[in-house]
Scaffold this motif. Structure first.
Motif, short mmCIF file in Angstrom:
data_model
loop_
_atom_site.label_atom_id
_atom_site.label_comp_id
_atom_site.label_asym_id
_atom_site.label_seq_id
_atom_site.Cartn_x
_atom_site.Cartn_y
_atom_site.Cartn_z
N LEU A 103 0.83 -1.20 0.00
CA LEU A 103 0.00 0.00 0.00
C LEU A 103 0.87 1.26 0.00
O LEU A 103 0.55 2.25 -0.66
N GLY A 104 1.96 1.22 0.75
CA GLY A 104 2.89 2.34 0.77
C GLY A 104 3.52 2.57 -0.60
O GLY A 104 3.71 3.71 -1.03
N MET A 105 3.84 1.48 -1.30
CA MET A 105 4.40 1.62 -2.65
C MET A 105 3.40 2.28 -3.59
O MET A 105 3.75 3.16 -4.37
N ILE A 106 2.14 1.86 -3.51
CA ILE A 106 1.11 2.43 -4.37
C ILE A 106 0.91 3.91 -4.06
O ILE A 106 0.84 4.75 -4.96
N ALA A 107 0.82 4.24 -2.77
CA ALA A 107 0.62 5.65 -2.38
C ALA A 107 1.79 6.51 -2.84
O ALA A 107 1.58 7.63 -3.32
N ASN A 108 3.01 6.00 -2.73
CA ASN A 108 4.16 6.79 -3.16
C ASN A 108 4.29 6.86 -4.67
O ASN A 108 4.80 7.84 -5.20
N PHE A 109 3.82 5.84 -5.37
CA PHE A 109 3.79 5.93 -6.83
C PHE A 109 2.84 7.05 -7.26
O PHE A 109 3.16 7.83 -8.15
N LEU A 110 1.69 7.15 -6.61
CA LEU A 110 0.75 8.22 -6.92
C LEU A 110 1.26 9.58 -6.45
O LEU A 110 0.78 10.62 -6.92
N TRP A 111 2.20 9.59 -5.55
CA TRP A 111 2.79 10.82 -5.00
C TRP A 111 3.96 11.32 -5.85
O TRP A 111 4.48 12.41 -5.63
N LEU A 112 4.38 10.54 -6.85
CA LEU A 112 5.53 10.90 -7.68
C LEU A 112 5.50 12.31 -8.26
O LEU A 112 6.53 12.99 -8.28
N PRO A 113 4.36 12.83 -8.76
CA PRO A 113 4.41 14.17 -9.35
C PRO A 113 4.66 15.28 -8.33
O PRO A 113 5.06 16.37 -8.70
N TYR A 114 4.46 15.00 -7.06
CA TYR A 114 4.59 16.05 -6.04
C TYR A 114 5.99 16.09 -5.44
O TYR A 114 6.57 17.15 -5.27
N PRO A 116 9.11 13.71 -6.29
CA PRO A 116 9.63 12.52 -6.97
C PRO A 116 10.76 11.80 -6.23
O PRO A 116 10.74 10.59 -6.12
N PHE A 117 11.73 12.54 -5.72
CA PHE A 117 12.87 11.88 -5.06
C PHE A 117 12.42 11.14 -3.81
O PHE A 117 12.78 9.99 -3.58
N TRP A 118 11.64 11.81 -2.96
CA TRP A 118 11.17 11.22 -1.73
C TRP A 118 10.30 10.00 -2.03
O TRP A 118 10.42 8.97 -1.37
N ALA A 119 9.45 10.09 -3.01
CA ALA A 119 8.58 8.98 -3.38
C ALA A 119 9.39 7.78 -3.86
O ALA A 119 9.11 6.63 -3.49
N ILE A 120 10.42 8.03 -4.66
CA ILE A 120 11.25 6.93 -5.16
C ILE A 120 12.00 6.26 -4.02
O ILE A 120 12.12 5.03 -3.97
N VAL A 121 12.50 7.04 -3.07
CA VAL A 121 13.20 6.47 -1.91
C VAL A 121 12.25 5.57 -1.12
O VAL A 121 12.61 4.45 -0.74
N LEU A 122 11.03 6.04 -0.87
CA LEU A 122 10.09 5.24 -0.09
C LEU A 122 9.60 4.02 -0.86
O LEU A 122 9.33 2.97 -0.26
N ILE A 123 9.50 4.11 -2.17
CA ILE A 123 9.15 2.93 -2.97
C ILE A 123 10.27 1.89 -2.84
O ILE A 123 9.99 0.69 -2.68
N ALA A 124 11.52 2.32 -2.88
CA ALA A 124 12.64 1.39 -2.72
C ALA A 124 12.66 0.76 -1.33
O ALA A 124 12.89 -0.45 -1.19
N VAL A 125 12.39 1.55 -0.30
CA VAL A 125 12.32 1.02 1.06
C VAL A 125 11.23 -0.05 1.16
O VAL A 125 11.46 -1.14 1.70
#
Length: 142
Positions: A103-114, A116-125
């Protein structure tokens, strides 16, 4: 030929429940807690300073950044609680950890336009957490 099992084996005998998590499960728990805290900060920053968030135009999906902030705040709290539950070594905590990381990966994928760097880091985590929870079993085969 006979096979022998070393006395220092890390495999728990059938029926014996380990009271604490070990190895990859501890790694996943620590990473979930760290990622959840980052998601909480991400949510707080989006709620309190929604004019600070850069919003791109003409993106496929749009949502008010304050709404995204609440989603990240609530999800971050759930992720931290799931990470803490992993230290018990319970199987249900592993399943919950995989679900909330997804769920965190999905939320951060949708957060990418706002952000991007932070979202990619959390997707990797979250990807590392899912991997660690899937490979971290030490059960003896039957």
């Amino acid at each position: 030929m006979t096979s022998s099992v070393s006395s220092t084996s890390h495999v728990a005998p059938e029926g014996e429940r380990r009271p604490f998590a070990s190895g990859w499960t501890i790694f996943a728990g620590v990473m979930l807690i760290a990622g959840g805290i980052m998601a909480i900060f991400e949510g707080i920053s989006a709620i309190t300073k929604d004019d600070l968030i850069v919003v791109t135009r003409n993106y496929v999906y749009q949502m008010n950044t304050t709404g995204w902030g609440w989603i990240h705040l609530i999800l971050g709290i759930v992720i931290v609680l799931a990470g803490a539950a992993l230290f018990s070594g319970a199987t249900w905590a592993r399943a919950v950890g995989i679900v909330v990381a997804a769920l965190g990966m999905i939320a951060n994928f949708l957060w990418l336009p706002y952000y991007p760097f932070w979202a990619i880091v959390l997707i990797a985590v979250d990807a590392f957490v899912i991997w660690a929870l899937c490979v971290g079993t030490t059960r003896k085969p039957a």
